[in-house]
Design an enzyme around this catalytic site. Sequence first.
Site, PDB file in Angstrom:
ATOM      1  N   LYS A 231      27.332 -45.001  73.373  1.00 54.21           N
ATOM      2  CA  LYS A 231      27.254 -43.562  73.068  1.00 54.21           C
ATOM      3  C   LYS A 231      28.250 -43.295  71.927  1.00 54.21           C
ATOM      4  O   LYS A 231      29.449 -43.162  72.162  1.00 54.21           O
ATOM      5  CB  LYS A 231      27.568 -42.770  74.338  1.00 54.21           C
ATOM      6  CG  LYS A 231      28.197 -41.408  74.147  1.00 54.21           C
ATOM      7  CD  LYS A 231      27.286 -40.378  73.537  1.00 54.21           C
ATOM      8  CE  LYS A 231      28.065 -39.072  73.379  1.00 54.21           C
ATOM      9  NZ  LYS A 231      28.726 -38.988  72.045  1.00 54.21           N
TER      10      LYS A 231
ATOM     11  N   GLU B 134      41.394 -46.147  75.671  1.00 53.48           N
ATOM     12  CA  GLU B 134      42.394 -46.153  74.596  1.00 53.48           C
ATOM     13  C   GLU B 134      42.440 -44.729  74.067  1.00 53.48           C
ATOM     14  O   GLU B 134      41.452 -44.205  73.568  1.00 53.48           O
ATOM     15  CB  GLU B 134      41.977 -47.167  73.526  1.00 53.48           C
ATOM     16  CG  GLU B 134      43.095 -47.500  72.569  1.00 53.48           C
ATOM     17  CD  GLU B 134      43.103 -46.602  71.363  1.00 53.48           C
ATOM     18  OE1 GLU B 134      43.751 -45.524  71.429  1.00 53.48           O
ATOM     19  OE2 GLU B 134      42.460 -46.958  70.371  1.00 53.48           O
TER      20      GLU B 134
ATOM     21  N   CYS C 120      44.539 -44.045  65.256  1.00 54.48           N
ATOM     22  CA  CYS C 120      45.351 -43.951  66.469  1.00 54.48           C
ATOM     23  C   CYS C 120      46.585 -44.852  66.409  1.00 54.48           C
ATOM     24  O   CYS C 120      47.602 -44.553  67.026  1.00 54.48           O
ATOM     25  CB  CYS C 120      44.515 -44.277  67.697  1.00 54.48           C
ATOM     26  SG  CYS C 120      43.657 -45.846  67.559  1.00 54.48           S
TER      27      CYS C 120
ATOM     28  N   GLU D 275      49.898 -35.900  69.517  1.00 50.97           N
ATOM     29  CA  GLU D 275      49.167 -36.583  68.450  1.00 50.97           C
ATOM     30  C   GLU D 275      48.435 -35.553  67.596  1.00 50.97           C
ATOM     31  O   GLU D 275      47.641 -34.765  68.121  1.00 50.97           O
ATOM     32  CB  GLU D 275      48.172 -37.576  69.046  1.00 50.97           C
ATOM     33  CG  GLU D 275      47.499 -38.417  67.979  1.00 50.97           C
ATOM     34  CD  GLU D 275      46.441 -39.364  68.544  1.00 50.97           C
ATOM     35  OE1 GLU D 275      45.649 -38.933  69.406  1.00 50.97           O
ATOM     36  OE2 GLU D 275      46.408 -40.526  68.104  1.00 50.97           O
TER      37      GLU D 275
HETATM   38  P1  ADP Z   1      37.988 -36.504  70.110  1.00 50.40           P
HETATM   39  O1  ADP Z   1      38.188 -37.966  69.842  1.00 50.40           O
HETATM   40  O2  ADP Z   1      37.192 -35.791  69.088  1.00 50.40           O
HETATM   41  O3  ADP Z   1      39.184 -35.760  70.586  1.00 50.40           O
HETATM   42  P2  ADP Z   1      36.695 -37.007  72.638  1.00 50.40           P
HETATM   43  O4  ADP Z   1      37.749 -37.839  73.204  1.00 50.40           O
HETATM   44  O5  ADP Z   1      36.214 -35.896  73.458  1.00 50.40           O
HETATM   45  O6  ADP Z   1      37.004 -36.358  71.282  1.00 50.40           O
HETATM   46  O7  ADP Z   1      35.464 -37.916  72.188  1.00 50.40           O
HETATM   47  C1  ADP Z   1      35.388 -39.303  72.177  1.00 50.40           C
HETATM   48  C2  ADP Z   1      34.017 -39.711  72.669  1.00 50.40           C
HETATM   49  O8  ADP Z   1      33.876 -39.285  74.022  1.00 50.40           O
HETATM   50  C3  ADP Z   1      32.836 -39.096  71.933  1.00 50.40           C
HETATM   51  O9  ADP Z   1      31.802 -40.049  71.838  1.00 50.40           O
HETATM   52  C4  ADP Z   1      32.433 -37.943  72.826  1.00 50.40           C
HETATM   53  O10 ADP Z   1      31.088 -37.579  72.676  1.00 50.40           O
HETATM   54  C5  ADP Z   1      32.664 -38.555  74.187  1.00 50.40           C
HETATM   55  N1  ADP Z   1      32.860 -37.588  75.291  1.00 50.40           N
HETATM   56  C6  ADP Z   1      33.427 -36.349  75.232  1.00 50.40           C
HETATM   57  N2  ADP Z   1      33.452 -35.783  76.443  1.00 50.40           N
HETATM   58  C7  ADP Z   1      32.900 -36.673  77.312  1.00 50.40           C
HETATM   59  C8  ADP Z   1      32.664 -36.681  78.719  1.00 50.40           C
HETATM   60  N3  ADP Z   1      32.990 -35.648  79.499  1.00 50.40           N
HETATM   61  N4  ADP Z   1      32.098 -37.773  79.257  1.00 50.40           N
HETATM   62  C9  ADP Z   1      31.773 -38.826  78.504  1.00 50.40           C
HETATM   63  N5  ADP Z   1      31.966 -38.890  77.177  1.00 50.40           N
HETATM   64  C10 ADP Z   1      32.528 -37.829  76.573  1.00 50.40           C
END
Ligand code: ADP
Length: 488
Positions: free
Chosen positions: A182, A257, A290, A387
Amino acid sequence: MIVERVSVAGVEVATGHFIDGVRVQSATTFEDRSPLDWDLKLADVARGGEAEAHAAVSAALEAFPAWAALSTVERQGYLHRLADLIDSNVERIAAVECLDMAMLEESLRLRVIGRGARNFRAYADLAVAYEARQWDSNGTHNTVLRMPAGPSAVITPWNAPFMLSTWKCAPALAAGNTVILKPAEWSPLSCSFLMDLVDDAAFPRGVFNMVQGIGSEVGAALVADPRVRRISFTGSPATGRAIGVAAAKNLVPFTAELGGKGPFMVFSDADLDAAAEKAALMYDDAGQVCLAGTRLLVESSCRDAFVERFTETAGRHILGDSRDPTTTMSPLIHPQHLERVEGFVNRAVSEGDRLVFGGHRLAANGLWFEPTLIEPRSNDSEIVQNEVFGPVLTLQAFETEDEAIRLANSTPYGLSAIVYTSDQAKADRVASAVRAGTVWVNCFLVRDLTAPFGGTGVSGIGREGGDYALDFYSDLKTYQVKEGTTHG
Ligand code: ADP
């Protein structure tokens, strides 16, 4: 009508999911725009939900027994073929990812995308080279075997989307698992292109799937599915916690991570020119890295000399179009992210932190933000403790080695640390006292695929890299045979 393929930088890219070996569309889409020109819509990408997540896991489950039953050498054949296809498409992948994510095209072309190919090759080879631990004890012969774990969900972030996805999917596949990838919704296209290469490499259907969409929709559905047996995630701490809860509900091992706030420690015996050159690299990719050492901790006696050099090297950055080879700093990924970065800087200044240089977005329409240095009023300042994920560094002086270590360990993060000193004994002491998954001395971003990678504290859970990743994607089995048992 849903468009199935769009032309991005002259490259045809599919907008759908890749489930069970075929492209699948959804009833709805989400918009993907280019950070290089926010008016440029690149694609309407399929917006998956529960149904797509379910279909992808079903495909991965169905394909799992046959893929797991292959020998590591047979799987190596597929993974090498995919690596070769990546190598012959580097320019195209780089062009797509540059428009989609805005990382410098030259860097993508010369370094980053090629690492994707190396990930597939290296993990396939490591899986073949596995030497099971064997020993005799208590009258039995013991062997540690790796059992493929099952369908694995790989959730990746928007920075370096191709490289980070391959870094996780390669060991999962090499270990005999099937995968549902994903990619992040802010930069989904290079991973979509990867799926065309998976198709060209003639992977068995359902072995390597991808779903597109919003994290809280298709991502959440994916990690909640009890048929998923491993979850690997890179992203924010908040999402990492949510995924951890989903993993716990199904008792599924997961790695996360979750970013960093690495110290960049400069001692007065260091080569200050080299340290300043390296510190200026923290602004590369607009600081959306990161592993970056974003807290400059500088020994008081060399503070002024270092800052003078650093201001000069940082000032050489050229902000511009990432496709232009003279550009050294790209824009931020998204207007929301630009606002977040700007918010951090504005709050810092209004609360009394001192702006040394930078601090503003570029005047024009774009998403560029100046290289910025802030001297915080206190170690508790938000800009020190959180961060930013942008081109924003902080500067703090220290008097003693103990104080340097105390400051280095004073945030909730622990992903990476960088130490500049010419004294190996000091480097050894500091490195052993710093809480971080990786410590670099007089260098930065030198990575060996076989080394463990991950963070402590808010930076994450678990380790990937080399055999650590292959072990994570396997269920280890202890096999004990009583001595004297003969072949029948
Ligand atoms: P960012 O790195 O923009 O702060 P996230 O950590 O939310 O954002 O996003 C990292 C990945 O996790 C993306 O692929 C996002 O679509 C996915 N993601 C965000 N929320 C969820 C969730 N509740 N469950 C699973 N995957 C998620």
